[in-house]
Scaffold this active site. Structure first.
Site: not given
Ligand SMILES: NC(=O)c1ccc[n+]([C@@H]2O[C@H](COP(=O)([O-])OP(=O)(O)OC[C@H]3O[C@@H](n4cnc5c(N)ncnc54)[C@H](O)[C@@H]3O)[C@@H](O)[C@H]2O)c1
Length: 262
Positions: A16, A92, A145, A158, A162
């Site tokens: 996702r 990711n 991030s 967090y 990161k």
């Molecule tokens: N959304 C934002 O604004 C944002 C900004 C900066 C960085 N990020 C980073 O981008 C990445 C993805 O974020 P997102 O917003 O799509 O988050 P999300 O919560 O929608 O998706 C995270 C995914 O990681 C998986 N996951 C979590 N723990 C896990 C584990 N132990 N083993 C395997 N899979 C695992 C979840 O099942 C999910 O599919 C993350 O590392 C997040 O920190 C997101």
């Protein structure tokens, strides 16, 4: 046009959000994608990312993996590497816990680091071992991030996790450069995903106001930068972390009267 046909790409947390968009982009470019997640493998056919890729004519499968489990990571990646060479890894998978230092419990700190930092390390180590054995180089892209490059009030664990990914990326980026393995990172700003759906309209408007281009990113915009770093276009980029944040790290818009002082 980026052509990844014949390449195998692993995407952790690919079911996702940003991971799903990355999986789609890599598959559109011709890669055979393996989604490693806690969930995609168990989702019904109409919701799983690998099924969506296959429905569009791409190549994808899903395998269950908890990236925080070192033995499981070694077993799953070892089994995959026995079937075919691994060319690309996108680290990711991530979780987000808020809290200042004094609000953060041991459990929260450990969980934050177990998934974001240990998970990135375990998967990178396992995949680099297979890449070195295959002796055909490779690409690794770590999702950090903006919170890894700047402090963010109220997100102690967090931000620390990161930031660890940023310097781990730089270190691995130089350690394996001579073997043709490019380790780089992407530092997204605010992106429309489940992770940020906790923010209400007021917070969202405030965050957009702090962003020079005035918008959050779509997951696809982050995926475009990952695709670039996973492609031969990035062959000479080693240990770099690219901010994809609408200008947020470069400068926050501040409303001040214009004036000349001489
Ligand atoms: N959304 C934002 O604004 C944002 C900004 C900066 C960085 N990020 C980073 O981008 C990445 C993805 O974020 P997102 O917003 O799509 O988050 P999300 O919560 O929608 O998706 C995270 C995914 O990681 C998986 N996951 C979590 N723990 C896990 C584990 N132990 N083993 C395997 N899979 C695992 C979840 O099942 C999910 O599919 C993350 O590392 C997040 O920190 C997101």
């Amino acid at each position: 046009m980026i052509d990844l046909s014949g390449k195998t790409a692993l995407v952790t947390g690919g079911s996702r959000g940003i991971g799903r968009a990355v999986s789609m982009r890599l598959a559109e470019a011709g890669a055979s994608v393996v989604i490693l997640d806690r969930s995609d493998w168990s989702l019904p056919e109409d919701r799983s990312c690998s099924a969506a890729i296959r429905a569009r004519g791409g190549r994808a499968e899903s395998r269950e993996l908890d990236v925080a489990d070192s033995a499981q990571v070694d077993a799953v990646i070892g089994a995959l590497a026995a079937e075919r060479p691994i060319d690309i890894l996108v680290n990711n998978a991530g979780v987000l816990h808020s809290g200042t230092t004094t609000e953060t419990t041991d459990e929260v700190w450990r969980h934050q680091f177990a998934v974001n930092v240990d998970g990135t390390f375990f998967c990178t180590r396992a995949v680099i071992r297979t890449m070195l054995a295959a002796d055909r180089g490779g690409k690794i892209v770590n999702i950090s991030s903006i919170s890894g490059l700047r402090a963010n009030p109220g997100f102690a664990a967090y931000c620390a996790s990161k930031a660890a990914i940023v310097n781990f990326t730089r270190q691995a980026g130089i350690d394996y450069a001579a073997q043709g393995i490019n380790v780089n990172g992407v530092a997204p700003g605010f992106v429309e995903t489940d992770m940020t759906s906790i923010y209400g309209p007021d917070i969202r408007a405030a965050l957009e106001g702090q962003t020079p281009n005035g918008r959050w990113a779509t997951p696809e915009q982050i995926a475009d930068s990952v695709l670039f770093l996973a492609s031969p276009l990035a062959d000479h980029i080693c240990g770099e972390v690219l901010a994809v944040d609408g200008g947020w790290l470069v400068g926050t818009p501040v409303v001040v009267p214009t004036a000349s002082v001489s």
